[in-house]
Design a protein around this motif. Structure first.
Motif, PDB file in Angstrom:
ATOM      1  N   MET A 148       0.824  -1.206   0.000  1.00 18.61           N
ATOM      2  CA  MET A 148       0.000   0.000   0.000  1.00 18.61           C
ATOM      3  C   MET A 148       0.861   1.260   0.000  1.00 18.61           C
ATOM      4  N   ARG A 207     -15.477   4.973  -3.583  1.00 18.23           N
ATOM      5  CA  ARG A 207     -14.596   3.797  -3.562  1.00 18.23           C
ATOM      6  C   ARG A 207     -13.387   4.058  -2.662  1.00 18.23           C
ATOM      7  N   SER A 211     -12.409   2.263   0.898  1.00 18.50           N
ATOM      8  CA  SER A 211     -11.165   1.496   1.009  1.00 18.50           C
ATOM      9  C   SER A 211     -10.431   1.791   2.316  1.00 18.50           C
ATOM     10  N   THR A 214     -10.516  -0.950   5.036  1.00 18.64           N
ATOM     11  CA  THR A 214      -9.570  -2.027   4.734  1.00 18.64           C
ATOM     12  C   THR A 214      -8.138  -1.559   4.946  1.00 18.64           C
ATOM     13  N   GLY A 215      -7.847  -0.383   4.402  1.00 21.08           N
ATOM     14  CA  GLY A 215      -6.487   0.131   4.462  1.00 21.08           C
ATOM     15  C   GLY A 215      -6.008   0.304   5.891  1.00 21.08           C
ATOM     16  N   ALA A 399     -10.190  -6.903   0.011  1.00 19.96           N
ATOM     17  CA  ALA A 399      -9.671  -5.975  -0.984  1.00 19.96           C
ATOM     18  C   ALA A 399      -8.192  -6.161  -1.305  1.00 19.96           C
ATOM     19  N   ASP A 404      -6.254  -1.984  -6.718  1.00 11.94           N
ATOM     20  CA  ASP A 404      -6.902  -0.687  -6.568  1.00 11.94           C
ATOM     21  C   ASP A 404      -6.223   0.120  -5.469  1.00 11.94           C
ATOM     22  N   THR A 405      -6.309   1.413  -5.607  1.00  9.10           N
ATOM     23  CA  THR A 405      -5.763   2.280  -4.574  1.00  9.10           C
ATOM     24  C   THR A 405      -6.499   2.059  -3.260  1.00  9.10           C
ATOM     25  N   ILE A 406      -5.750   1.926  -2.197  1.00  9.24           N
ATOM     26  CA  ILE A 406      -6.350   1.803  -0.872  1.00  9.24           C
ATOM     27  C   ILE A 406      -5.888   2.994  -0.038  1.00  9.24           C
ATOM     28  N   THR A 408      -4.977   4.789   3.266  1.00 12.64           N
ATOM     29  CA  THR A 408      -4.542   4.313   4.577  1.00 12.64           C
ATOM     30  C   THR A 408      -4.381   5.463   5.562  1.00 12.64           C
ATOM     31  N   TYR A 413      -8.365  10.524   4.312  1.00 14.40           N
ATOM     32  CA  TYR A 413      -9.751  10.073   4.500  1.00 14.40           C
ATOM     33  C   TYR A 413     -10.654  11.262   4.824  1.00 14.40           C
TER      34      TYR A 413
END
Ligand SMILES: Nc1nc2c(c(=O)[nH]1)N(C=O)[C@@H](CNc1ccc(C(=O)N[C@@H](CCC(=O)O)C(=O)O)cc1)CN2
Ligand SMILES: Nc1nc2c(ncn2[C@@H]2O[C@H](COP(=O)(O)OP(=O)(O)OP(=O)(O)O)[C@@H](O)[C@H]2O)c(=O)[nH]1
Length: 474
Positions: A148, A207, A211, A214-215, A399, A404-406, A408, A413
């Motif tokens: 990541m 999206r 993410s 998850t990240g 994921a 895909d970009t995640i 973190t 965010y």
């Protein structure tokens, strides 16, 4: 922070090592180092081309401090974008300090935490989210967080944001142009195309926002709560997962009073195991605090491992019934949380007892949603590998597998949430047939939040906060 200073810092960890790297960056880097460097080749370091390495001695007057390798990077072709020299010296702390002190006497200043990367950002070598990824990369301890951080450092995330930003900026300009021709009632910005763009931006933002869950989990390790009645072997299981004696193991029930956390990497994914006190009704005050904590920790965990002592439930119907009730309690409180029931201490059972136990556990897990069981012996390690595989299954379906970009970073965010809020306002405005000047205000706000991520919009406090978390020399 002054950019015209030339800064110096140790880039390798402090302490003794085979080799240590001292980094010097700034307008006078080559000018300061060259006179102190007596090259084997006799050619002056100041004459050397960028990205070349040279053997020579670092001299403090007539005294040789060390034989080193000097790497020359000429502005703007360096990590920081400035003139840079790196000295690889012998890794004695004494030598390291002698060279650094010498450089400071000759006009360098000690670098502050993250100052090399800050300079790289200020010199447009990378954007802010890439700079932040450098810190994540240094801290990455497993394949997931490494992947990541790498993705973010290479600019995957920035490019995505940048593309949206440019398209949006384009429309903002067109709409603002309309304002100049207000009397003529022209529409430069095609509203259908704009609606299309707004909906595309919403999709991408949603999206990216999704993410983050998850990240964040992958970055910090997937929390797994290990719970069960006292003395069923939670600490022993944790130790065999960790391959080390971390938690206190004893045969006195209730030993694990407080929660203990430990991290390990399974198949490249970080897991955070939380060993908790058992859920036993008790009058002991200290222990009941532990039980409350157990429920808290289950709440935070992604997966719950519920441990039972198979030697007890195989022979004692009452104990089996109690286990059934406990599992129901957990399932009632956390119906969606995956639950893995582990029958530990199977080494104490005969083969036919094991078959018998399997049937009972199958019955229990078939009555609960998202519950599976596994027979195991923490003492002999039988089933521990299977447990690791099962834990991995919980995340591999998620994921991690796609590229895909995640997201973190909680700063990113927050900015994405705000950007989406503004974009939603733009959408409402379009639907309400709002005039261009009012639309433009919300668009500008959304653009502002995109800019916060990449660092087009920033301030000294924010930069200070971000780079203060870096190590010195980075
Ligand atoms: N010795 C050393 N190792 C290191 C670094 C470093 O600064 N020094 N890095 C630092 O963290 C990382 C590598 N990153 C780097 C990124 C860019 C450039 C650089 O010189 N860039 C120039 C030239 C590019 C080229 O040759 O084409 C540029 O971008 O213009 C150097 C290192 C990891 N290892
Ligand atoms: N035979 C056998 N004994 C085990 C096994 N796992 C744990 N034990 C023993 O069971 C006892 C309790 O183990 P712990 O790991 O301290 O149990 P715990 O669940 O952490 O207990 P509390 O700290 O009281 O909550 C110890 O004597 C362990 O050696 C196993 O798989 N087989």
């Amino acid at each position: 922070m002054k950019l015209n200073d030339t800064i110096v810092a140790l880039a390798t960890p402090s302490g003794a090592g085979a080799i240590a790297v001292i980094r010097v960056s700034g307008p006078d880097a080559i000018k300061i180092v060259a006179p102190l460097f007596k090259a084997k080749s006799k050619k002056d370091l100041a004459e050397q081309a960028t990205h070349t390495i040279h053997l020579g001695n670092v001299m403090d007057g007539e005294r040789t401090i060390d034989e080193v390798l000097a790497s020359v990077f000429r502005a703007p072709k360096s990590y920081t974008g400035e003139e840079t020299v790196e000295l690889s010296c012998h890794g004695s702390p004494y030598i390291q300090q002698e060279i650094i002190q010498l450089l400071i006497r000759k006009g360098c200043r000690s670098a502050e935490a993250g100052e090399f990367t800050l300079r790289a950002f200020l010199n447009a070598k990378m954007d802010l989210s890439q700079a932040e990824a450098v810190a994540d990369l240094i801290n990455s301890e497993n394949a997931a967080s490494h992947q990541m951080a790498m993705q973010q450092m290479r600019g995957g995330f920035s490019n995505e944001i940048q593309k949206l930003r440019e398209e949006l900026l384009n429309f903002a300009s067109l709409i603002e142009l309309e304002l100049d021709f207000a009397e003529e009632d022209v529409e430069f910005a095609n509203r259908d195309q704009f609606r299309d763009l707004v909906s595309r931006i919403q999709t991408v933002l949603k999206r990216l926002i999704d993410s983050f869950a998850t990240g964040n989990v992958l970055k910090n390790g997937i929390p797994v709560a290990i719970v069960g009645e006292p003395n069923v072997g939670k600490s022993t299981l944790l130790n065999s997962l960790l391959n080390e004696e971390r938690a206190i193991v004893s045969d006195i029930a209730g030993t694990t009073r407080d929660t203990i956390e430990d991290e390990m990497s399974i198949g490249g994914v970080g897991f955070r195991f939380i060993d908790t006190a058992g859920i036993r009704e008790t009058k002991d005050v200290v222990e009941s605090i532990g039980i409350k904590k157990t429920f808290e920790k289950i709440g935070q965990a992604q997966v719950v491992v519920y441990l039972v002592d198979s030697s007890q439930i195989a022979v004692n119907r009452e104990r089996l019934q109690e286990v059934r009730v406990e599992i129901e309690k957990i399932k009632n409180k956390f119906p969606q949380k995956p639950l893995l029931i582990i029958a530990n201490k199977t080494d104490r059972l005969a083969d036919e007892e094991i078959e018998n136990l399997k049937a009972k556990l199958e019955d229990i897990s078939s009555h609960a949603e998202r519950a599976e069981f596994l027979l195991l012996s923490a003492k002999t390690n039988l089933g521990v590998e299977e447990l690791k595989d099962r834990l991995l299954e919980f995340v591999n379906t998620g994921a991690l597998r796609n590229s895909d970009t995640i997201v973190t970073n909680s700063r990113h965010y927050a900015a994405l949430l705000k950007a989406l809020e503004e974009i939603n306002k733009v959408e409402d405005g379009l639907n309400a047939g709002l005039s261009g000047d009012l639309l433009a205000i919300d668009i500008r706000q959304a653009l502002h939040h995109f800019g916060e991520i990449t660092g087009e919009i920033t301030n000294d406090d924010l930069l200070g906060n971000i780079f203060a978390n870096f190590c010195i020399g980075k």
